[in-house]
Design a protein around this motif. Structure first.
Motif, PDB file in Angstrom:
ATOM      1  N   SER A  95    -173.603 -15.869-102.021  1.00  0.00           N
ATOM      2  CA  SER A  95    -173.982 -16.419-101.114  1.00  0.00           C
ATOM      3  C   SER A  95    -175.103 -15.146-100.290  1.00  0.00           C
ATOM      4  O   SER A  95    -175.262 -13.958-100.560  1.00  0.00           O
ATOM      5  CB  SER A  95    -173.335 -16.786 -99.719  1.00  0.00           C
ATOM      6  OG  SER A  95    -172.324 -15.402 -99.203  1.00  0.00           O
ATOM      7  N   CYS A 128    -178.258 -14.453 -96.944  1.00  0.00           N
ATOM      8  CA  CYS A 128    -178.971 -15.010 -95.788  1.00  0.00           C
ATOM      9  C   CYS A 128    -180.202 -14.447 -95.323  1.00  0.00           C
ATOM     10  O   CYS A 128    -179.962 -13.230 -95.531  1.00  0.00           O
ATOM     11  CB  CYS A 128    -177.786 -14.733 -94.290  1.00  0.00           C
ATOM     12  SG  CYS A 128    -178.317 -15.567 -92.563  1.00  0.00           S
ATOM     13  N   TYR A 188    -169.428 -15.398 -96.896  1.00  0.00           N
ATOM     14  CA  TYR A 188    -169.724 -16.506 -96.279  1.00  0.00           C
ATOM     15  C   TYR A 188    -170.190 -16.945 -94.906  1.00  0.00           C
ATOM     16  O   TYR A 188    -170.463 -16.933 -94.179  1.00  0.00           O
ATOM     17  CB  TYR A 188    -169.480 -18.112 -97.687  1.00  0.00           C
ATOM     18  CG  TYR A 188    -169.829 -19.210 -96.874  1.00  0.00           C
ATOM     19  CD1 TYR A 188    -170.961 -19.635 -97.073  1.00  0.00           C
ATOM     20  CD2 TYR A 188    -169.188 -19.811 -95.764  1.00  0.00           C
ATOM     21  CE1 TYR A 188    -171.546 -20.680 -96.408  1.00  0.00           C
ATOM     22  CE2 TYR A 188    -170.191 -20.765 -95.588  1.00  0.00           C
ATOM     23  CZ  TYR A 188    -171.120 -21.431 -95.915  1.00  0.00           C
ATOM     24  OH  TYR A 188    -171.513 -22.597 -95.349  1.00  0.00           O
ATOM     25  N   LEU A 218    -172.991 -16.742 -92.246  1.00  0.00           N
ATOM     26  CA  LEU A 218    -172.521 -18.031 -90.804  1.00  0.00           C
ATOM     27  C   LEU A 218    -173.197 -17.584 -89.686  1.00  0.00           C
ATOM     28  O   LEU A 218    -174.046 -17.959 -88.780  1.00  0.00           O
ATOM     29  CB  LEU A 218    -171.926 -18.985 -90.730  1.00  0.00           C
ATOM     30  CG  LEU A 218    -171.545 -19.531 -91.807  1.00  0.00           C
ATOM     31  CD1 LEU A 218    -170.235 -21.295 -91.868  1.00  0.00           C
ATOM     32  CD2 LEU A 218    -172.818 -20.437 -91.984  1.00  0.00           C
ATOM     33  N   ILE A 240    -178.120 -24.966 -94.857  1.00  0.00           N
ATOM     34  CA  ILE A 240    -177.317 -23.697 -96.274  1.00  0.00           C
ATOM     35  C   ILE A 240    -178.329 -24.188 -96.889  1.00  0.00           C
ATOM     36  O   ILE A 240    -178.395 -26.256 -97.603  1.00  0.00           O
ATOM     37  CB  ILE A 240    -175.689 -24.473 -95.881  1.00  0.00           C
ATOM     38  CG1 ILE A 240    -174.690 -24.006 -95.124  1.00  0.00           C
ATOM     39  CG2 ILE A 240    -175.285 -23.622 -97.398  1.00  0.00           C
ATOM     40  CD1 ILE A 240    -175.042 -22.751 -94.208  1.00  0.00           C
ATOM     41  N   ALA A 272    -169.535 -24.236 -91.652  1.00  0.00           N
ATOM     42  CA  ALA A 272    -170.975 -23.682 -90.397  1.00  0.00           C
ATOM     43  C   ALA A 272    -170.461 -25.337 -90.046  1.00  0.00           C
ATOM     44  O   ALA A 272    -170.875 -24.628 -88.611  1.00  0.00           O
ATOM     45  CB  ALA A 272    -171.709 -24.743 -91.443  1.00  0.00           C
TER      46      ALA A 272
END
Length: 101
Positions: free
Chosen positions: A8, A10, A34, A38, A49, A68
């Protein structure tokens, strides 16, 4: 061949997922990372996402979506690129309304 664990990342008000997102590849440390990502989206009005980089998936994707939603229930979450099988599971679990393109 070993399973490729979930990755993951971001950026641009989106958490991008890739690799295998299954019960055997999403470990506790990967899930914590993860969830931390978030948190980076806390000021985004429409956090997203993106599952388009996922090459194998199961119901764990539903759990990631739920995490989420729990992290910011007031946000207009966008879930993109969800694999077809997971989208079908979302309908079965009656959370299909979460899915946007």
């Amino acid at each position: 061949m070993a399973a490729e664990p979930m990755h993951s990342e971001c950026r641009d008000e989106t958490v991008y997922l890739s690799g295998e997102v299954t019960v055997s590849t999403v470990t506790a440390p990967l899930f914590r990372a993860y969830c931390q990502q978030l948190g980076y989206l806390k000021n985004s009005p429409a956090p997203a996402i993106d599952f388009s980089g996922v090459n194998q998936a199961d119901s764990v994707c539903i759990s990631l979506m739920a995490a989420a939603k729990r992290s910011r229930p007031e946000a207009a979450w966008v879930f993109r690129g969800l694999p077809a099988g997971v989208a079908a599971l979302a309908e079965l679990y009656e959370v299909g309304g979460w899915i946007t393109s």
